[in-house]
Write a protein that holds these residues in place. Structure first.
Motif, PDB file in Angstrom:
ATOM      1  N   GLN A   1       0.929  -1.305  -0.015  1.00 18.33           N
ATOM      2  CA  GLN A   1       0.146  -0.107   0.093  1.00 18.33           C
ATOM      3  C   GLN A   1       0.739   1.287  -0.074  1.00 18.33           C
ATOM      4  OE1 GLN A   1      -2.469   0.757   3.398  1.00 18.33           O
ATOM      5  NE2 GLN A   1      -3.462   2.600   2.800  1.00 18.33           N
ATOM      6  N   VAL A   2       0.794   1.792  -1.166  1.00 16.95           N
ATOM      7  CA  VAL A   2       1.467   3.161  -1.065  1.00 16.95           C
ATOM      8  C   VAL A   2       0.549   4.186  -0.403  1.00 16.95           C
ATOM      9  CG1 VAL A   2       2.624   5.124  -2.638  1.00 16.95           C
ATOM     10  CG2 VAL A   2       2.847   2.615  -3.263  1.00 16.95           C
ATOM     11  N   CYS A   3       1.142   4.861   0.544  1.00 16.69           N
ATOM     12  CA  CYS A   3       0.403   5.799   1.382  1.00 16.69           C
ATOM     13  C   CYS A   3       0.816   7.318   1.454  1.00 16.69           C
ATOM     14  CB  CYS A   3       0.203   5.267   2.694  1.00 16.69           C
ATOM     15  SG  CYS A   3       1.576   4.945   3.700  1.00 16.69           S
ATOM     16  N   GLY A   4       2.021   7.508   0.670  1.00 14.05           N
ATOM     17  CA  GLY A   4       2.586   8.894   0.715  1.00 14.05           C
ATOM     18  C   GLY A   4       3.891   8.991  -0.089  1.00 14.05           C
ATOM     19  N   LEU A   5       4.433  10.010   0.075  1.00 10.50           N
ATOM     20  CA  LEU A   5       5.674  10.364  -0.243  1.00 10.50           C
ATOM     21  C   LEU A   5       6.787  10.855   0.669  1.00 10.50           C
ATOM     22  CD1 LEU A   5       4.353  12.671  -3.344  1.00 10.50           C
ATOM     23  CD2 LEU A   5       4.773  10.156  -3.299  1.00 10.50           C
ATOM     24  N   MET A   6       8.066  10.635   0.443  1.00 13.09           N
ATOM     25  CA  MET A   6       9.040  10.991   1.358  1.00 13.09           C
ATOM     26  C   MET A   6      10.226  11.811   0.619  1.00 13.09           C
ATOM     27  SD  MET A   6      12.519  10.176   2.291  1.00 13.09           S
ATOM     28  CE  MET A   6      13.261   8.603   2.388  1.00 13.09           C
TER      29      MET A   6
ATOM     30  N   LEU B   1       7.419  18.700  -2.934  1.00 10.74           N
ATOM     31  CA  LEU B   1       6.709  17.639  -2.590  1.00 10.74           C
ATOM     32  C   LEU B   1       5.414  17.451  -2.500  1.00 10.74           C
ATOM     33  CD1 LEU B   1       7.772  14.516  -2.512  1.00 10.74           C
ATOM     34  CD2 LEU B   1       7.323  15.089   0.072  1.00 10.74           C
ATOM     35  N   ALA B   2       4.896  18.958  -1.983  1.00 13.86           N
ATOM     36  CA  ALA B   2       3.276  18.880  -1.583  1.00 13.86           C
ATOM     37  C   ALA B   2       2.603  19.211  -2.654  1.00 13.86           C
ATOM     38  CB  ALA B   2       3.282  20.159  -0.790  1.00 13.86           C
ATOM     39  N   ALA B   3       3.152  19.819  -3.742  1.00 12.38           N
ATOM     40  CA  ALA B   3       2.573  20.111  -4.883  1.00 12.38           C
ATOM     41  C   ALA B   3       2.486  18.861  -6.019  1.00 12.38           C
ATOM     42  CB  ALA B   3       3.363  21.076  -5.824  1.00 12.38           C
ATOM     43  N   LEU B   4       3.465  17.950  -5.836  1.00 13.49           N
ATOM     44  CA  LEU B   4       3.401  16.620  -6.665  1.00 13.49           C
ATOM     45  C   LEU B   4       2.420  15.746  -6.052  1.00 13.49           C
ATOM     46  CD1 LEU B   4       4.918  14.524  -8.570  1.00 13.49           C
ATOM     47  CD2 LEU B   4       6.446  14.056  -6.650  1.00 13.49           C
ATOM     48  N   ARG B   5       2.272  15.699  -4.822  1.00 20.44           N
ATOM     49  CA  ARG B   5       1.244  15.096  -4.447  1.00 20.44           C
ATOM     50  C   ARG B   5      -0.061  15.294  -4.636  1.00 20.44           C
ATOM     51  NH1 ARG B   5      -0.514  14.463   2.249  1.00 20.44           N
ATOM     52  NH2 ARG B   5      -0.588  17.024   1.965  1.00 20.44           N
TER      53      ARG B   5
ATOM     54  N   PRO C   1      -4.631   7.828  -6.461  1.00 20.91           N
ATOM     55  CA  PRO C   1      -3.751   7.349  -5.265  1.00 20.91           C
ATOM     56  C   PRO C   1      -4.135   8.095  -4.094  1.00 20.91           C
ATOM     57  CG  PRO C   1      -2.638   8.750  -6.986  1.00 20.91           C
ATOM     58  CD  PRO C   1      -4.045   8.309  -7.671  1.00 20.91           C
ATOM     59  N   VAL C   2      -4.180   7.398  -2.831  1.00 15.22           N
ATOM     60  CA  VAL C   2      -4.454   8.215  -1.679  1.00 15.22           C
ATOM     61  C   VAL C   2      -2.963   8.378  -1.081  1.00 15.22           C
ATOM     62  CG1 VAL C   2      -5.537   7.858   0.579  1.00 15.22           C
ATOM     63  CG2 VAL C   2      -6.729   6.982  -1.562  1.00 15.22           C
ATOM     64  N   LEU C   3      -2.561   9.336  -1.010  1.00 15.57           N
ATOM     65  CA  LEU C   3      -1.107   9.821  -0.708  1.00 15.57           C
ATOM     66  C   LEU C   3      -1.318  10.615   0.536  1.00 15.57           C
ATOM     67  CD1 LEU C   3       0.311  10.515  -3.956  1.00 15.57           C
ATOM     68  CD2 LEU C   3       0.487   8.510  -2.777  1.00 15.57           C
ATOM     69  N   SER C   4      -1.718  10.057   1.692  1.00 15.08           N
ATOM     70  CA  SER C   4      -1.953  10.886   2.805  1.00 15.08           C
ATOM     71  C   SER C   4      -0.585  11.299   3.746  1.00 15.08           C
ATOM     72  CB  SER C   4      -2.900  10.114   3.663  1.00 15.08           C
ATOM     73  OG  SER C   4      -2.320   8.805   4.121  1.00 15.08           O
ATOM     74  N   GLU C   5       0.174  10.721   3.487  1.00 18.15           N
ATOM     75  CA  GLU C   5       1.720  10.867   4.176  1.00 18.15           C
ATOM     76  C   GLU C   5       2.532  11.716   3.467  1.00 18.15           C
ATOM     77  OE1 GLU C   5       1.473  10.416   7.161  1.00 18.15           O
ATOM     78  OE2 GLU C   5       0.003   8.699   7.699  1.00 18.15           O
TER      79      GLU C   5
ATOM     80  N   ALA D   1      -2.885  13.320  -6.920  1.00 17.55           N
ATOM     81  CA  ALA D   1      -4.065  12.864  -6.543  1.00 17.55           C
ATOM     82  C   ALA D   1      -5.197  12.979  -7.544  1.00 17.55           C
ATOM     83  CB  ALA D   1      -4.382  13.454  -5.319  1.00 17.55           C
ATOM     84  N   GLN D   2      -4.906  13.717  -8.552  1.00 18.29           N
ATOM     85  CA  GLN D   2      -6.080  14.097  -9.694  1.00 18.29           C
ATOM     86  C   GLN D   2      -5.910  12.904 -10.645  1.00 18.29           C
ATOM     87  OE1 GLN D   2      -8.022  16.589  -9.191  1.00 18.29           O
ATOM     88  NE2 GLN D   2      -6.812  16.628  -7.218  1.00 18.29           N
ATOM     89  N   ARG D   3      -4.892  12.010 -10.624  1.00 15.70           N
ATOM     90  CA  ARG D   3      -5.003  11.079 -11.676  1.00 15.70           C
ATOM     91  C   ARG D   3      -5.674   9.865 -11.267  1.00 15.70           C
ATOM     92  NH1 ARG D   3       1.183  11.330 -14.295  1.00 15.70           N
ATOM     93  NH2 ARG D   3       1.670  13.543 -14.054  1.00 15.70           N
TER      94      ARG D   3
END
Length: 233
Positions: free
Chosen positions: A153-158, A176-180, A194-198, A184-186
C-alpha cells in the motif's frame, strides 16, 4: 538535558509550530530517529511519550522492534533486496522505496507475514546527485507499477532537503506537496486515485519548514538523542 526532556521539548515545539500554521498537532507524527542509540535510550523516549521510531539498518530495526513491539517502527534507510524479508515483518512503514524491482519482493514478504506493507515513495525533489529517490516525473510510473501488488500500500511520499539550506528546503518541501496534489488528480489502473495521505519530510534542522508545507511525519533524531545538537529557531 536527558532524552526524556529533549523529547518533551521537541514534541512541544512541533505542536506549537502546527498551531502557528493553523494545523492540528495530531496531524503530525514525530518520528524519533533512534538509529544512533541503543535499546535503553529507546526506553527513555518511550517513557517520555514517544510512540514511533525510525531505523536505517535492518538488524537494529528487528532488535528494537522485538524489544518494544508496542511502538511503531519505521524503516528509513537504503533498502537492500536481500534484507527485505527481514525489514517487512518488523516495519510499520517503509519510507525509502523507489526501485520498482523491490515491489514484488516487498509484496511477497508481506504476504508471508500476513500483512499489507505500507510504504512511502522516496522522491529526489531537489535533484541532488548524492540523494536517492525517483525524480518527480518518474513517480507516476512507479505508482502504476505498485498498483498491481495486493500486499503493498503506497500511502505517501518522502523526501530529504539539503542540510543547512533553508531556501532549498522551502523549494523541496513545497515541491513534494505540489507533486502529491497533482498525483491525487490522476487515476490508477485499478480505477482509483492514489491516496497519498503521508508526507514524510523534515529533520532536526528543517522540520519547521516541512510543517509549513504540510508534512505529516517529521524525522527527528539528534534533537532528541544527542547532547550536542543545538536547536535553531
Amino acid at each position: 538535558m536527558g532524552i526524556a526532556k529533549r523529547y518533551a521539548r521537541v514534541r512541544a515545539e512541533v505542536d506549537a509550530a502546527c498551531r502557528e500554521e493553523g494545523r492540528d498537532p495530531s496531524e503530525v507524527k514525530l518520528l524519533a530517529v533512534s538509529k544512533t542509540v541503543d535499546v535503553p535510550a529507546v526506553a527513555e523516549a518511550i517513557e517520555a511519550g514517544a510512540t514511533a521510531f525510525g531505523e536505517n539498518r535492518p538488524d537494529q530495526l528487528v532488535l528494537k522492534q522485538q524489544a518494544y513491539p508496542q511502538a511503531e517502527w519505521h524503516f528509513i534507510g537504503n533498502i537492500q533486496s536481500r534484507r527485505i524479508k527481514d525489514i517487512v515483518p518488523a516495519a510499520t512503514l517503509i519510507h525509502s522505496v523507489f526501485k520498482e524491482d523491490h515491489l514484488a519482493k516487498i509484496d511477497a514478504a508481506a504476504a508471508a507475514a500476513g500483512k499489507v506493507q505500507r510504504i512511502l515513495v522516496e522522491v529526489n525533489v531537489s535533484g541532488e546527485e548524492s540523494k536517492s529517490g525517483l525524480s518527480p516525473q518518474e513517480v507516476w510510473g512507479f505508482l502504476q507499477a505498485a498498483d498491481a501488488f495486493s500486499h503493498v500500500q503506497v500511502c505517501g511520499l518522502m523526501t530529504m532537503a539539503p542540510r543547512y539550506d533553508a531556501e532549498t528546503a522551502e523549494a523541496t518541501f513545497s515541491g513534494l506537496a505540489a507533486l502529491r496534489a497533482e498525483l491525487a488528480q490522476r487515476t490508477l489502473p485499478s480505477g482509483e486515485s492514489p491516496v497519498l495521505s503521508e508526507l514524510s519530510m523534515g529533520m532536526s534542522e528543517d522540520w519547521r519548514i516541512a510543517i509549513r508545507h504540510g508534512a505529516t511525519i517529521v524525522r527527528i533524531g539528534r534533537a532528541i538523542f544527542s547532547d550536542e545538537f543545538e536547536p535553531t529557531e
